[in-house]
Scaffold this active site. Structure first.
Site, PDB file in Angstrom:
ATOM      1  N   LYS A  32      62.441  54.210  82.275  1.00  0.00           N
ATOM      2  CA  LYS A  32      63.270  52.997  81.874  1.00  0.00           C
ATOM      3  C   LYS A  32      62.862  51.803  80.436  1.00  0.00           C
ATOM      4  O   LYS A  32      63.708  50.901  79.852  1.00  0.00           O
ATOM      5  CB  LYS A  32      62.358  52.117  83.026  1.00  0.00           C
ATOM      6  CG  LYS A  32      62.915  52.690  84.352  1.00  0.00           C
ATOM      7  CD  LYS A  32      61.984  51.283  85.112  1.00  0.00           C
ATOM      8  CE  LYS A  32      60.577  51.503  85.332  1.00  0.00           C
ATOM      9  NZ  LYS A  32      59.877  52.829  85.687  1.00  0.00           N
ATOM     10  N   ARG A 107      59.555  45.862  92.092  1.00  0.00           N
ATOM     11  CA  ARG A 107      58.537  46.816  92.603  1.00  0.00           C
ATOM     12  C   ARG A 107      58.485  47.039  94.151  1.00  0.00           C
ATOM     13  O   ARG A 107      58.115  47.822  94.740  1.00  0.00           O
ATOM     14  CB  ARG A 107      57.875  46.339  91.482  1.00  0.00           C
ATOM     15  CG  ARG A 107      57.774  47.628  91.003  1.00  0.00           C
ATOM     16  CD  ARG A 107      55.573  48.017  89.972  1.00  0.00           C
ATOM     17  NE  ARG A 107      55.901  48.885  89.153  1.00  0.00           N
ATOM     18  CZ  ARG A 107      56.231  49.750  87.833  1.00  0.00           C
ATOM     19  NH1 ARG A 107      56.339  48.568  87.228  1.00  0.00           N
ATOM     20  NH2 ARG A 107      55.268  50.476  87.728  1.00  0.00           N
ATOM     21  N   ARG A 146      52.512  61.493  76.725  1.00  0.00           N
ATOM     22  CA  ARG A 146      52.881  59.608  76.131  1.00  0.00           C
ATOM     23  C   ARG A 146      52.419  59.154  75.501  1.00  0.00           C
ATOM     24  O   ARG A 146      50.700  58.949  75.859  1.00  0.00           O
ATOM     25  CB  ARG A 146      53.612  59.046  77.953  1.00  0.00           C
ATOM     26  CG  ARG A 146      54.651  57.323  77.218  1.00  0.00           C
ATOM     27  CD  ARG A 146      55.184  57.006  78.235  1.00  0.00           C
ATOM     28  NE  ARG A 146      53.634  56.443  79.127  1.00  0.00           N
ATOM     29  CZ  ARG A 146      55.214  55.835  79.664  1.00  0.00           C
ATOM     30  NH1 ARG A 146      56.120  54.867  79.876  1.00  0.00           N
ATOM     31  NH2 ARG A 146      54.153  55.146  80.811  1.00  0.00           N
ATOM     32  N   ARG A 179      47.917  54.306  76.716  1.00  0.00           N
ATOM     33  CA  ARG A 179      47.544  53.765  77.622  1.00  0.00           C
ATOM     34  C   ARG A 179      46.388  54.626  79.106  1.00  0.00           C
ATOM     35  O   ARG A 179      46.700  55.973  79.738  1.00  0.00           O
ATOM     36  CB  ARG A 179      48.126  53.746  79.151  1.00  0.00           C
ATOM     37  CG  ARG A 179      50.101  53.134  78.374  1.00  0.00           C
ATOM     38  CD  ARG A 179      50.916  53.054  78.703  1.00  0.00           C
ATOM     39  NE  ARG A 179      50.873  52.055  80.730  1.00  0.00           N
ATOM     40  CZ  ARG A 179      52.196  52.024  81.469  1.00  0.00           C
ATOM     41  NH1 ARG A 179      52.996  51.870  80.412  1.00  0.00           N
ATOM     42  NH2 ARG A 179      52.548  52.107  82.479  1.00  0.00           N
ATOM     43  N   ARG A 190      50.055  56.461  90.839  1.00  0.00           N
ATOM     44  CA  ARG A 190      51.151  55.735  90.573  1.00  0.00           C
ATOM     45  C   ARG A 190      52.123  56.136  91.504  1.00  0.00           C
ATOM     46  O   ARG A 190      53.474  55.177  91.564  1.00  0.00           O
ATOM     47  CB  ARG A 190      51.754  55.457  89.032  1.00  0.00           C
ATOM     48  CG  ARG A 190      50.381  54.255  88.053  1.00  0.00           C
ATOM     49  CD  ARG A 190      50.220  55.103  86.684  1.00  0.00           C
ATOM     50  NE  ARG A 190      51.511  54.085  86.291  1.00  0.00           N
ATOM     51  CZ  ARG A 190      51.967  54.254  84.945  1.00  0.00           C
ATOM     52  NH1 ARG A 190      51.611  55.358  84.366  1.00  0.00           N
ATOM     53  NH2 ARG A 190      52.850  54.285  84.399  1.00  0.00           N
TER      54      ARG A 190
HETATM   55  P1  AMP Z   1      54.694  50.495  83.888  1.00  0.00           P
HETATM   56  O1  AMP Z   1      54.524  49.579  82.101  1.00  0.00           O
HETATM   57  O2  AMP Z   1      56.028  49.355  84.244  1.00  0.00           O
HETATM   58  O3  AMP Z   1      54.388  51.411  84.710  1.00  0.00           O
HETATM   59  O4  AMP Z   1      53.437  48.998  84.831  1.00  0.00           O
HETATM   60  C1  AMP Z   1      52.134  49.245  84.725  1.00  0.00           C
HETATM   61  C2  AMP Z   1      51.646  48.513  85.566  1.00  0.00           C
HETATM   62  O5  AMP Z   1      51.457  47.027  85.769  1.00  0.00           O
HETATM   63  C3  AMP Z   1      52.401  48.882  87.570  1.00  0.00           C
HETATM   64  O6  AMP Z   1      51.171  50.576  87.587  1.00  0.00           O
HETATM   65  C4  AMP Z   1      51.294  47.959  88.216  1.00  0.00           C
HETATM   66  O7  AMP Z   1      50.077  48.164  88.336  1.00  0.00           O
HETATM   67  C5  AMP Z   1      51.689  47.142  87.538  1.00  0.00           C
HETATM   68  N1  AMP Z   1      52.588  46.472  87.347  1.00  0.00           N
HETATM   69  C6  AMP Z   1      53.771  46.729  86.146  1.00  0.00           C
HETATM   70  N2  AMP Z   1      55.252  45.527  87.111  1.00  0.00           N
HETATM   71  C7  AMP Z   1      54.296  45.716  88.623  1.00  0.00           C
HETATM   72  C8  AMP Z   1      54.867  44.657  89.202  1.00  0.00           C
HETATM   73  N3  AMP Z   1      56.660  44.631  89.571  1.00  0.00           N
HETATM   74  N4  AMP Z   1      54.662  44.362  90.138  1.00  0.00           N
HETATM   75  C9  AMP Z   1      53.023  44.565  89.998  1.00  0.00           C
HETATM   76  N5  AMP Z   1      52.545  45.609  89.928  1.00  0.00           N
HETATM   77  C10 AMP Z   1      53.067  45.625  88.664  1.00  0.00           C
END
Ligand code: AMP
Length: 237
Positions: A32, A107, A146, A179, A190
């Site tokens: 994404k 989400r 990554r 990360r 996740r």
């Molecule tokens: P990402 O970088 O999109 O993979 O997000 C990393 C982490 O941030 C996720 O595993 C969640 O813990 C938190 N996070 C990101 N976006 C959301 C969302 N829309 N709702 C809740 N938690 C989020």
């Protein structure tokens, strides 16, 4: 109201009087962020990524960042009310007037309902939800290798896409890091969160007639081409 860009405008970018709002949907590691970067450059739209916003808060040691980290480290979702408030604030900054590429939000079904409300308040609508489909096995392969730039958030991969050049010509790769939540146990958590809490959203957007599924495996440019084709088809040009 959203307006329809012409095909030429779509290839060349977005005409100044047009708007385009895209939600990118998919499991962690589905690409994404990478695809969002491309679409943002192509259409000159802001990239709104809730994960990046949380990480920015964490870097600045804000209360929001510290709270988010407790959930992120477990591979869980940050509570809806906190996340929605952050997105509301982000959308009010004024740079999203011609639309945006949303990445990682919504989400949950509650977040999708909140986004609908926000869009109504702004007098706008989502043009398309692009769901990037990638198998769990491929996700684990991708995320375990990554690496990300701490400064511009550009993702690379130790094997498939090693750092060669900074896309913004700002560094020589000295800010790259893995990360914490890309460690194998957290990746599994996740993925589990995605399947239980986020995947049901597909029905929500399918019923709204907004969902288009994109095969997210293969070369980055191939996936980009599929997305551009889908955008053209949805906008009927
Ligand atoms: P990402 O970088 O999109 O993979 O997000 C990393 C982490 O941030 C996720 O595993 C969640 O813990 C938190 N996070 C990101 N976006 C959301 C969302 N829309 N709702 C809740 N938690 C989020």
């Amino acid at each position: 109201m959203s307006t329809v860009p012409q095909k030429a405008a779509l290839e060349a970018g977005l005409a100044p009087d047009k708007t385009l709002t895209i939600v990118l949907f998919g499991p962690p590691g589905s690409g994404k962020g990478t695809q969002a970067e491309h679409l943002c450059k192509q259409f000159q739209l802001p990239h709104i990524a809730t994960g990046d916003l949380f990480r920015e808060n964490l870097k600045n040691q804000t209360e929001l960042g510290k709270l988010a980290k407790t959930y992120m480290d477990r591979g869980e979702l940050v509570p809806d009310d906190v996340t929605v408030r952050m997105v509301r604030e982000r959308l009010s900054r004024g740079d999203a007037d011609r639309g945006f590429i949303m990445d990682g939000f919504p989400r949950t079904v509650a977040q999708a309902q909140a986004l609908d409300e926000l869009m109504k308040e702004l007098g706008r609508q989502i043009d398309v939800v692009l769901s990037i489909v990638v198998s769990d096995e491929e996700i684990v392969n991708r995320l375990s290798g990554r690496i990300i730039c701490r400064e511009c958030q550009t993702p690379f991969h130790k094997i498939y896409n090693p750092f060669k050049q900074c896309p913004f010509n700002k560094c020589s790769g000295e800010h790259l890091y893995q990360r914490d939540d890309d460690k194998p146990e957290t990746v599994r958590a996740r993925l589990n969160t995605f399947h239980t809490q986020t995947a049901p959203l597909m029905d929500y957007y399918r019923q709204a007639g907004l969902l288009v599924e994109i095969d997210g495996e293969g070369k980055v440019e191939e996936v980009t081409r599929r997305m551009m084709d889908a955008i053209q088809q949805v906008l009927k040009i």
